[in-house]
Design a protein around this motif. Sequence first.
Motif, PDB file in Angstrom:
ATOM      1  N   TYR A 125      40.098  90.547  16.300  1.00  0.00           N
ATOM      2  CA  TYR A 125      41.196  91.411  15.861  1.00  0.00           C
ATOM      3  C   TYR A 125      40.754  92.849  15.565  1.00  0.00           C
ATOM      4  O   TYR A 125      41.440  93.796  15.991  1.00  0.00           O
ATOM      5  CB  TYR A 125      41.903  90.808  14.645  1.00  0.00           C
ATOM      6  CG  TYR A 125      43.048  91.648  14.167  1.00  0.00           C
ATOM      7  CD1 TYR A 125      44.248  91.664  14.864  1.00  0.00           C
ATOM      8  CD2 TYR A 125      42.933  92.453  13.036  1.00  0.00           C
ATOM      9  CE1 TYR A 125      45.307  92.443  14.446  1.00  0.00           C
ATOM     10  CE2 TYR A 125      43.980  93.244  12.619  1.00  0.00           C
ATOM     11  CZ  TYR A 125      45.164  93.226  13.321  1.00  0.00           C
ATOM     12  OH  TYR A 125      46.200  94.013  12.904  1.00  0.00           O
ATOM     13  N   PRO A 126      39.631  93.091  14.866  1.00  0.00           N
ATOM     14  CA  PRO A 126      39.227  94.488  14.632  1.00  0.00           C
ATOM     15  C   PRO A 126      38.923  95.247  15.923  1.00  0.00           C
ATOM     16  O   PRO A 126      39.258  96.427  16.050  1.00  0.00           O
ATOM     17  CB  PRO A 126      37.968  94.372  13.770  1.00  0.00           C
ATOM     18  CG  PRO A 126      38.069  93.042  13.132  1.00  0.00           C
ATOM     19  CD  PRO A 126      38.788  92.171  14.110  1.00  0.00           C
ATOM     20  N   TRP A 134      42.232  96.088  17.525  1.00  0.00           N
ATOM     21  CA  TRP A 134      42.862  97.171  16.755  1.00  0.00           C
ATOM     22  C   TRP A 134      42.241  98.516  17.129  1.00  0.00           C
ATOM     23  O   TRP A 134      42.964  99.505  17.295  1.00  0.00           O
ATOM     24  CB  TRP A 134      42.703  96.896  15.265  1.00  0.00           C
ATOM     25  CG  TRP A 134      43.444  97.861  14.411  1.00  0.00           C
ATOM     26  CD1 TRP A 134      44.750  97.795  14.045  1.00  0.00           C
ATOM     27  CD2 TRP A 134      42.911  99.052  13.817  1.00  0.00           C
ATOM     28  NE1 TRP A 134      45.051  98.865  13.264  1.00  0.00           N
ATOM     29  CE2 TRP A 134      43.952  99.658  13.104  1.00  0.00           C
ATOM     30  CE3 TRP A 134      41.659  99.657  13.825  1.00  0.00           C
ATOM     31  CZ2 TRP A 134      43.775 100.834  12.398  1.00  0.00           C
ATOM     32  CZ3 TRP A 134      41.494 100.829  13.116  1.00  0.00           C
ATOM     33  CH2 TRP A 134      42.541 101.410  12.416  1.00  0.00           C
ATOM     34  N   LEU A 135      40.923  98.564  17.271  1.00  0.00           N
ATOM     35  CA  LEU A 135      40.265  99.815  17.657  1.00  0.00           C
ATOM     36  C   LEU A 135      40.632 100.239  19.075  1.00  0.00           C
ATOM     37  O   LEU A 135      40.767 101.430  19.365  1.00  0.00           O
ATOM     38  CB  LEU A 135      38.747  99.673  17.544  1.00  0.00           C
ATOM     39  CG  LEU A 135      38.176  99.771  16.137  1.00  0.00           C
ATOM     40  CD1 LEU A 135      36.678  99.492  16.167  1.00  0.00           C
ATOM     41  CD2 LEU A 135      38.444 101.128  15.533  1.00  0.00           C
ATOM     42  N   LEU A 171      43.499  99.670  20.566  1.00  0.00           N
ATOM     43  CA  LEU A 171      44.894 100.099  20.587  1.00  0.00           C
ATOM     44  C   LEU A 171      45.157 101.349  19.759  1.00  0.00           C
ATOM     45  O   LEU A 171      46.236 101.942  19.860  1.00  0.00           O
ATOM     46  CB  LEU A 171      45.794  98.962  20.096  1.00  0.00           C
ATOM     47  CG  LEU A 171      45.851  97.742  21.000  1.00  0.00           C
ATOM     48  CD1 LEU A 171      46.738  96.668  20.386  1.00  0.00           C
ATOM     49  CD2 LEU A 171      46.343  98.101  22.374  1.00  0.00           C
ATOM     50  N   LEU A 172      44.197 101.784  18.958  1.00  0.00           N
ATOM     51  CA  LEU A 172      44.385 102.942  18.086  1.00  0.00           C
ATOM     52  C   LEU A 172      44.726 104.227  18.842  1.00  0.00           C
ATOM     53  O   LEU A 172      45.640 104.945  18.423  1.00  0.00           O
ATOM     54  CB  LEU A 172      43.138 103.140  17.209  1.00  0.00           C
ATOM     55  CG  LEU A 172      43.224 104.212  16.140  1.00  0.00           C
ATOM     56  CD1 LEU A 172      44.334 103.899  15.161  1.00  0.00           C
ATOM     57  CD2 LEU A 172      41.903 104.335  15.418  1.00  0.00           C
ATOM     58  N   PRO A 173      44.078 104.567  19.956  1.00  0.00           N
ATOM     59  CA  PRO A 173      44.474 105.797  20.664  1.00  0.00           C
ATOM     60  C   PRO A 173      45.923 105.774  21.137  1.00  0.00           C
ATOM     61  O   PRO A 173      46.597 106.797  21.118  1.00  0.00           O
ATOM     62  CB  PRO A 173      43.517 105.850  21.853  1.00  0.00           C
ATOM     63  CG  PRO A 173      42.363 105.012  21.472  1.00  0.00           C
ATOM     64  CD  PRO A 173      42.890 103.958  20.561  1.00  0.00           C
ATOM     65  N   ARG A 230      48.416 104.246  19.628  1.00  0.00           N
ATOM     66  CA  ARG A 230      49.249 104.482  18.448  1.00  0.00           C
ATOM     67  C   ARG A 230      49.273 105.961  18.093  1.00  0.00           C
ATOM     68  O   ARG A 230      50.309 106.511  17.758  1.00  0.00           O
ATOM     69  CB  ARG A 230      48.725 103.685  17.260  1.00  0.00           C
ATOM     70  CG  ARG A 230      48.956 102.213  17.383  1.00  0.00           C
ATOM     71  CD  ARG A 230      48.523 101.506  16.130  1.00  0.00           C
ATOM     72  NE  ARG A 230      48.616 100.071  16.302  1.00  0.00           N
ATOM     73  CZ  ARG A 230      48.525  99.218  15.317  1.00  0.00           C
ATOM     74  NH1 ARG A 230      48.329  99.644  14.100  1.00  0.00           N
ATOM     75  NH2 ARG A 230      48.623  97.935  15.556  1.00  0.00           N
ATOM     76  N   LEU A 231      48.107 106.608  18.161  1.00  0.00           N
ATOM     77  CA  LEU A 231      48.044 108.043  17.872  1.00  0.00           C
ATOM     78  C   LEU A 231      48.830 108.845  18.903  1.00  0.00           C
ATOM     79  O   LEU A 231      49.518 109.815  18.561  1.00  0.00           O
ATOM     80  CB  LEU A 231      46.593 108.507  17.824  1.00  0.00           C
ATOM     81  CG  LEU A 231      45.766 107.964  16.662  1.00  0.00           C
ATOM     82  CD1 LEU A 231      44.320 108.399  16.806  1.00  0.00           C
ATOM     83  CD2 LEU A 231      46.328 108.412  15.337  1.00  0.00           C
TER      84      LEU A 231
END
Length: 64
Positions: free
Chosen positions: A28-29, A32-33, A35-37, A39-40
């Motif tokens: 999961y971490p 999440w990392l 998918l972060l770009p 989201r930004l």
Amino acid sequence: MRLFTGLVLWAILFVLCWPIAIILLLLYPLIWLLLLPFRLLGFGLTLSLSLIMAVFMLPFAVFR
């Protein structure tokens, strides 16, 4: 509510197939990392479109 739904879905997955649930919990971490770009990018796109809409709607707000 979203956290509760995710927890319930993970618990169901844990009951049905616990190895996949444990692997998902460990990965999961990393997911999440990754998918972060996106989201930004979505946040920036929402802000820029809101700014454009506010600029176009400004004359209507002034004359109201």
